[in-house]
Structures are given as C-alpha cells and as structure tokens.
Design a protein around this motif. Structure first.
Motif, PDB file in Angstrom:
ATOM      1  N   ASP A  61       0.833  -1.204   0.000  1.00 60.18           N
ATOM      2  CA  ASP A  61       0.000   0.000   0.000  1.00 60.18           C
ATOM      3  C   ASP A  61       0.870   1.258   0.000  1.00 60.18           C
ATOM      4  N   GLY A  62       0.374   2.222  -0.746  1.00 59.67           N
ATOM      5  CA  GLY A  62       0.996   3.546  -0.734  1.00 59.67           C
ATOM      6  C   GLY A  62       0.054   4.533  -0.056  1.00 59.67           C
ATOM      7  N   THR A  63       0.605   5.365   0.830  1.00 59.45           N
ATOM      8  CA  THR A  63      -0.248   6.253   1.626  1.00 59.45           C
ATOM      9  C   THR A  63       0.365   7.653   1.728  1.00 59.45           C
ATOM     10  N   PHE A  64      -0.477   8.656   1.479  1.00 59.65           N
ATOM     11  CA  PHE A  64      -0.124  10.033   1.807  1.00 59.65           C
ATOM     12  C   PHE A  64      -0.598  10.314   3.222  1.00 59.65           C
ATOM     13  N   LYS A  65       0.310  10.783   4.063  1.00 60.73           N
ATOM     14  CA  LYS A  65      -0.049  11.076   5.449  1.00 60.73           C
ATOM     15  C   LYS A  65       0.157  12.565   5.736  1.00 60.73           C
ATOM     16  N   TYR A  66      -0.743  13.053   6.581  1.00 61.11           N
ATOM     17  CA  TYR A  66      -0.581  14.433   7.048  1.00 61.11           C
ATOM     18  C   TYR A  66      -0.519  14.413   8.566  1.00 61.11           C
ATOM     19  N   PRO A 123      -0.155  12.970  16.036  1.00 55.77           N
ATOM     20  CA  PRO A 123      -1.252  12.280  15.348  1.00 55.77           C
ATOM     21  C   PRO A 123      -1.206  12.553  13.834  1.00 55.77           C
ATOM     22  N   PHE A 124      -1.815  11.656  13.067  1.00 55.84           N
ATOM     23  CA  PHE A 124      -1.827  11.853  11.610  1.00 55.84           C
ATOM     24  C   PHE A 124      -3.063  11.203  11.002  1.00 55.84           C
ATOM     25  N   VAL A 125      -3.390  11.647   9.790  1.00 56.76           N
ATOM     26  CA  VAL A 125      -4.424  11.019   8.962  1.00 56.76           C
ATOM     27  C   VAL A 125      -3.752  10.632   7.661  1.00 56.76           C
ATOM     28  N   GLY A 126      -4.330   9.623   6.983  1.00 53.88           N
ATOM     29  CA  GLY A 126      -3.737   9.177   5.732  1.00 53.88           C
ATOM     30  C   GLY A 126      -4.784   8.746   4.725  1.00 53.88           C
ATOM     31  N   VAL A 127      -4.403   8.842   3.452  1.00 53.73           N
ATOM     32  CA  VAL A 127      -5.254   8.374   2.370  1.00 53.73           C
ATOM     33  C   VAL A 127      -4.349   7.810   1.281  1.00 53.73           C
ATOM     34  N   GLY A 128      -4.810   6.724   0.670  1.00 58.92           N
ATOM     35  CA  GLY A 128      -3.977   6.111  -0.359  1.00 58.92           C
ATOM     36  C   GLY A 128      -4.668   4.911  -0.969  1.00 58.92           C
ATOM     37  N   GLY A 129      -3.874   4.056  -1.508  1.00 60.33           N
ATOM     38  CA  GLY A 129      -4.406   2.850  -2.145  1.00 60.33           C
ATOM     39  C   GLY A 129      -3.344   1.793  -2.234  1.00 60.33           C
ATOM     40  N   GLY A 130      -3.741   0.617  -2.664  1.00 58.10           N
ATOM     41  CA  GLY A 130      -2.772  -0.446  -2.776  1.00 58.10           C
ATOM     42  C   GLY A 130      -3.382  -1.697  -3.397  1.00 58.10           C
ATOM     43  N   TYR A 131      -2.708  -2.763  -3.151  1.00 57.60           N
ATOM     44  CA  TYR A 131      -3.162  -4.046  -3.693  1.00 57.60           C
ATOM     45  C   TYR A 131      -3.013  -5.090  -2.598  1.00 57.60           C
ATOM     46  N   SER A 140      -6.669   6.152   6.681  1.00 58.51           N
ATOM     47  CA  SER A 140      -5.952   5.763   7.902  1.00 58.51           C
ATOM     48  C   SER A 140      -6.021   6.850   8.964  1.00 58.51           C
ATOM     49  N   LEU A 141      -5.958   6.372  10.214  1.00 57.58           N
ATOM     50  CA  LEU A 141      -5.791   7.241  11.376  1.00 57.58           C
ATOM     51  C   LEU A 141      -4.703   6.634  12.243  1.00 57.58           C
ATOM     52  N   GLY A 142      -3.902   7.485  12.884  1.00 54.30           N
ATOM     53  CA  GLY A 142      -2.876   6.928  13.752  1.00 54.30           C
ATOM     54  C   GLY A 142      -2.112   8.038  14.462  1.00 54.30           C
ATOM     55  N   PHE A 143      -1.102   7.620  15.179  1.00 55.61           N
ATOM     56  CA  PHE A 143      -0.256   8.594  15.861  1.00 55.61           C
ATOM     57  C   PHE A 143       1.124   7.994  16.107  1.00 55.61           C
ATOM     58  N   ASN A 144       2.083   8.889  16.256  1.00 54.01           N
ATOM     59  CA  ASN A 144       3.444   8.518  16.640  1.00 54.01           C
ATOM     60  C   ASN A 144       3.712   9.061  18.038  1.00 54.01           C
ATOM     61  N   SER A 193      -4.470   2.604  12.259  1.00 53.54           N
ATOM     62  CA  SER A 193      -5.629   1.780  11.866  1.00 53.54           C
ATOM     63  C   SER A 193      -6.106   2.277  10.507  1.00 53.54           C
ATOM     64  N   SER A 194      -6.264   1.319   9.551  1.00 52.86           N
ATOM     65  CA  SER A 194      -6.667   1.683   8.190  1.00 52.86           C
ATOM     66  C   SER A 194      -7.912   0.916   7.778  1.00 52.86           C
ATOM     67  N   TYR A 195      -8.747   1.622   7.040  1.00 49.45           N
ATOM     68  CA  TYR A 195      -9.878   0.942   6.404  1.00 49.45           C
ATOM     69  C   TYR A 195      -9.537   0.803   4.932  1.00 49.45           C
ATOM     70  N   LYS A 196      -9.576  -0.489   4.422  1.00 49.76           N
ATOM     71  CA  LYS A 196      -9.191  -0.773   3.039  1.00 49.76           C
ATOM     72  C   LYS A 196     -10.443  -1.237   2.290  1.00 49.76           C
ATOM     73  N   HIS A 197     -10.911  -0.352   1.432  1.00 43.27           N
ATOM     74  CA  HIS A 197     -12.139  -0.651   0.671  1.00 43.27           C
ATOM     75  C   HIS A 197     -11.761  -1.294  -0.660  1.00 43.27           C
ATOM     76  N   ALA A 198     -12.251  -2.505  -0.872  1.00 44.99           N
ATOM     77  CA  ALA A 198     -11.887  -3.280  -2.069  1.00 44.99           C
ATOM     78  C   ALA A 198     -12.747  -2.877  -3.262  1.00 44.99           C
ATOM     79  N   PHE A 199     -12.136  -2.949  -4.460  1.00 44.54           N
ATOM     80  CA  PHE A 199     -12.844  -2.632  -5.695  1.00 44.54           C
ATOM     81  C   PHE A 199     -13.494  -3.877  -6.343  1.00 44.54           C
ATOM     82  N   GLU A 200     -13.107  -5.065  -5.897  1.00 46.32           N
ATOM     83  CA  GLU A 200     -13.619  -6.310  -6.483  1.00 46.32           C
ATOM     84  C   GLU A 200     -14.472  -7.067  -5.460  1.00 46.32           C
ATOM     85  N   ASP A 201     -15.509  -7.773  -5.976  1.00 45.09           N
ATOM     86  CA  ASP A 201     -16.408  -8.500  -5.083  1.00 45.09           C
ATOM     87  C   ASP A 201     -15.726  -9.674  -4.388  1.00 45.09           C
ATOM     88  N   TYR A 202     -14.687 -10.191  -5.028  1.00 43.50           N
ATOM     89  CA  TYR A 202     -14.069 -11.383  -4.463  1.00 43.50           C
ATOM     90  C   TYR A 202     -13.093 -11.048  -3.335  1.00 43.50           C
TER      91      TYR A 202
END
Length: 450
Positions: A111-116, A126-134, A148-152, A165-174
């Motif tokens: 996964d690749g993520t942009f974090k702020y 603390p930080f928030v993140g958005v990205g995608g992956g496989y 994503s949400l998290g902290f250092n 903690s990240s929520y990964k929303h899939a693009f495929e039904d399988y």
C-alpha cells in the motif's frame, strides 16, 4: 519462506521510489517495523459508515487476525510541511474471515499512503492518511482505496512508536473490505549534519563548523554565551556589554579599546589612569603626581620668582612682580616721587646740555631704580625757566632731556625703554619771578609711561 520473499520483494520496490519525498525536514527517510492485525468484519454490508459499520471494531478475539512476528515493514519520505508519502508491505495469516473460520489463508498487502501529521514538533504526533494499494488473499488480489488514522509517540528525535488503523475498501467483489491495524517502531534517518554538532545542516547557520544548538549550530569558541559571528573577541571570554570582549581592569573600557588594559583608568583617556587629575594620562605625564597642563607634558609651569605668574607668561621671570603687570614689579608713587627727586638734582653747564660731573652719583641712583623695573618704560622730560626766548628754551629742554637719556642708555638701560621730550618753559612748577622759583623750574623729570 515464500511469504517472506514476497514481502522482501515489496520492500525493494519501496526503496526504489523517487527521493523527492521526505519524512521530515531534517531526517528525509523513515522506516518502520512491526506487526499488523487484519479484521474482515467492518460490517455495514461492505459500505463504509453504513449501519453496523465498526460495531465490533474492538472484538479482537473473534475477528482480528494477528501474526505474532515481524509482519509489517514501511518506508516513507516527507513531501512538505506535515505531508509525507510512504509505502508499506505486510503479511498475515487469515483464520477469521468475518463471521467465518477459515484455514490459514495467506494475506499480502502493498500500500501507498499520503499522510498528514499534526504537532510535528511534539512528542505526540497524530496523523491522517489516504492512499491505495493491492491486497492478495490466498493469492487472489484486488485493488483497494485506503483511509488511515494513527499517531506517533517519539522517544527520541529519531525513534518512536507508531500505531495505525486503516480501512481498506476493495474494488472487487471477491475481496471483502476490511480493517488493517498495525503497531511498530519507526526510525527516522538520513538527516545531514556535516559538522556533527547535533544540528542538521538544513537548520544549521554554520553547517561546516561545530557549534551549539542555542546558536543554530554556530560556535561560541570562548564560551561566553555570545556566538562568534557577533563576538568582537571570539577567542577571549567577555560580556555582552562589550560585544563579547573582556574588561580585565574593570574600568568600563573593553580591553581592545583600552590603552592600559591591566590598570583601571578613565574612559576619556582610553582606559589609562591620571593620578594627579590634570587630564594627562600617567604614561604621558612627566609629573604624574603633580597637576600640570598637557602643553607642559603634565608638569606645572615653573615660577622662578614666586610671584604666581608662571615663567612662560612672566615678562620678568627673575624678578617678583604682580599679575596685573605680567609678572613685573609695578612702580609705586613713592618710587616715582623718589625717581624725580633724584632727577631734579641733575645739573647742567649753564645754557648747555652737558651734564656736570658731580651729577654722576645721582644718575647712578636713577639707573639702579630703573633696573628694578626692567619691563617699565619711561619718558625723560626737560624743562626750563622763562629766561630767554621761547624757542631757545624749547631747544635747550629737548637737548638736556636727550642728553640724560643717552647717558642712561650708555650705562645699561635698554634704549627701547626710554624716550625723551622737551617742554621748554611751558610747564613751570614754581614762579619764574624769583630766583628760587626759576631754579625749581629748571629741571629734568623721569616719568613712567602708563
């Protein structure tokens, strides 16, 4: 080993990313190691934030799949401000797939993520993140979009604990959408500190010279609390009052400006002392314990005759006089009277200007008086009675006055001090009708020129 090989391959891809990203301004890279947990029970019928979504978020025992070993590696670099981009590779074994139990399905994620990040200067970040992956489950993969949400929590400037903690929303039904949580250690590195003073070059105003953090990495060689660039004496400890220079003798004049740095002195004399207070520094004063003017090298002017008129201004330095008469004695009325008493007794040959010999004693007394007043000027005046013509009397008085003057000059009186004048019969002091009166009118006077 097969799973580990895939994870390592993913990390090689991560390290191959462009170095235009940065983890923070001073440490351009950060790498993280940790464990992850996968939860295939977000619920909400697969839609984020739908009804029931996240109801069993903390149901670790029934839904979380945790691989109790190193299972997550990440690498990140900072872009600008609090923004960074990172790539994470993870592995896991799936035994709980939502409400179902399965038999050790393999799980791989890249996964690749942009974090702020917020509070980047704080221990807690603390930080928030958005990205995608496989993500691959049992070797079947699908793309995901991730939030994503998290902290250092930073233990040092470079080492910290990261929880995410990240929520990964899939693009495929399988592939079902799911949560992935991670915990691990993050290490920041890659900051350049050329002079090894603990201040990174980016923030180091003197990057090639070992310095102090309090001066943005610039040195304070003499340790006086003033950085060298602002210190007029960088190799000698001093005070801020004197721009970092010392004042060894404590006289208020900094040593570089103090002509006498070891001896307390006066500011107006460049830090040198003046024991007699005459305005001439002791080192230049030939009489340091006696007040005197600078033009006499600090010594008092001499006054040989003790008349309070110093010799340089005393027109009679060897004879006591008065201040009013420039150090020369003043002719009193008594002396003037005595002088003319003598002058009246000077006798001449009848009808002539030649002085009779027995007048020499009188003239000697006159000369002695004149010498006592060497700065005074006198007029020798000649007078006659009324016998004879006016013109002859005038000529006779003039010649007799001149004759006395010449005698005085020949016997030691400076000529510039004397003048002569004849008045004839114009200034009688007695009656010309009697012999005695005419005798009184035939006279010489020697008067002070005022």
């Amino acid at each position: 080993m097969k799973n580990l090989s895939r994870l390592l391959f993913a990390m090689l891809l991560v390290f191959g990313f462009s170095n235009t990203y940065a983890q923070d301004e001073n440490n351009p890279w950060a790498i993280g190691f940790g464990v992850n947990a996968v939860d295939f029970y977000p619920n909400g019928d697969g839609a984020p934030f739908g009804e029931g979504f996240g109801d069993e978020y903390f149901n670790v025992g029934d839904h979380w799949n945790i691989l109790p070993s190193l299972s997550t590696i990440s690498v990140a670099r900072h872009i600008t401000g609090g923004l960074s981009f990172g790539v994470t590779g993870s592995i896991n074994k799936i035994e709980n797939y939502g409400e179902e139990s399965v038999s050790d399905l393999s799980y791989y994620g890249l996964d690749g993520t942009f974090k702020y990040g917020f509070l980047n200067t704080s221990v807690f970040n603390p930080f928030v993140g958005v990205g995608g992956g496989y993500t691959w489950v049992d070797e079947i993969g699908a793309g995901t979009i991730n939030g994503s949400l998290g902290f250092n929590v930073w233990f040092t400037d470079n080492i910290g604990l990261t929880l995410q903690s990240s929520y990964k929303h899939a693009f495929e039904d399988y592939l079902d959408s799911h949560f992935q949580h991670s915990a691990g250690i993050t290490i920041k590195f890659g900051g350049k500190d050329t002079d090894k003073d603990g201040v990174y070059d980016k923030n180091d105003a003197c990057p090639d010279v070992f310095g102090l953090a309090m001066f943005n990495g610039c040195p304070d060689t003499d340790g006086d609390g003033i950085e060298d660039s602002k210190d007029s004496c960088p190799n000698e400890a001093g005070t801020a009052e004197f721009n970092g220079c010392p004042d060894t003798d404590g006289d208020g004049v900094a040593d570089p400006d103090d002509a006498c740095p070891e001896v307390a002195g006066l500011k107006e004399l460049n830090g040198c002392p003046d024991a007699d207070g005459d305005g001439v520094a002791d080192g230049d004063d030939k009489c340091p314990n006696e007040a005197g003017p600078a033009e006499n090298n600090g010594c008092p002017w001499p006054d040989k005759d003790g008349d309070t008129v110093i010799d340089k201004d005393d027109k009679c330095p060897d004879i006591p006089g008065t201040v009013a008469n420039n150090g020369c004695p003043e002719l009193s009325e008594a002396v003037q009277k005595s002088l003319n008493e003598y002058a009246k007794t000077i006798l001449f040959d009848t009808g002539k200007s030649s002085i009779k010999a027995h007048s020499e004693e009188v003239l000697k007394n006159i000369i002695d008086i004149l010498k006592e007043y060497p700065n005074a000027k006198f007029t020798v005046e000649g007078h006659t009675d009324s016998s004879g013509s006016d013109s002859l009397n005038m000529k006779l008085s003039e010649s007799r006055a001149l004759s006395v003057k010449d005698y005085l000059v020949k016997n030691g009186i400076d000529e510039f001090r004397l003048s002569s004048k004849g008045y004839g019969e114009t200034k009688p002091i007695d009656s010309n009708k009697t012999r005695a009166g005419r005798a009184n009118n035939r006279r010489v006077e020697i008067n002070l020129v005022k």
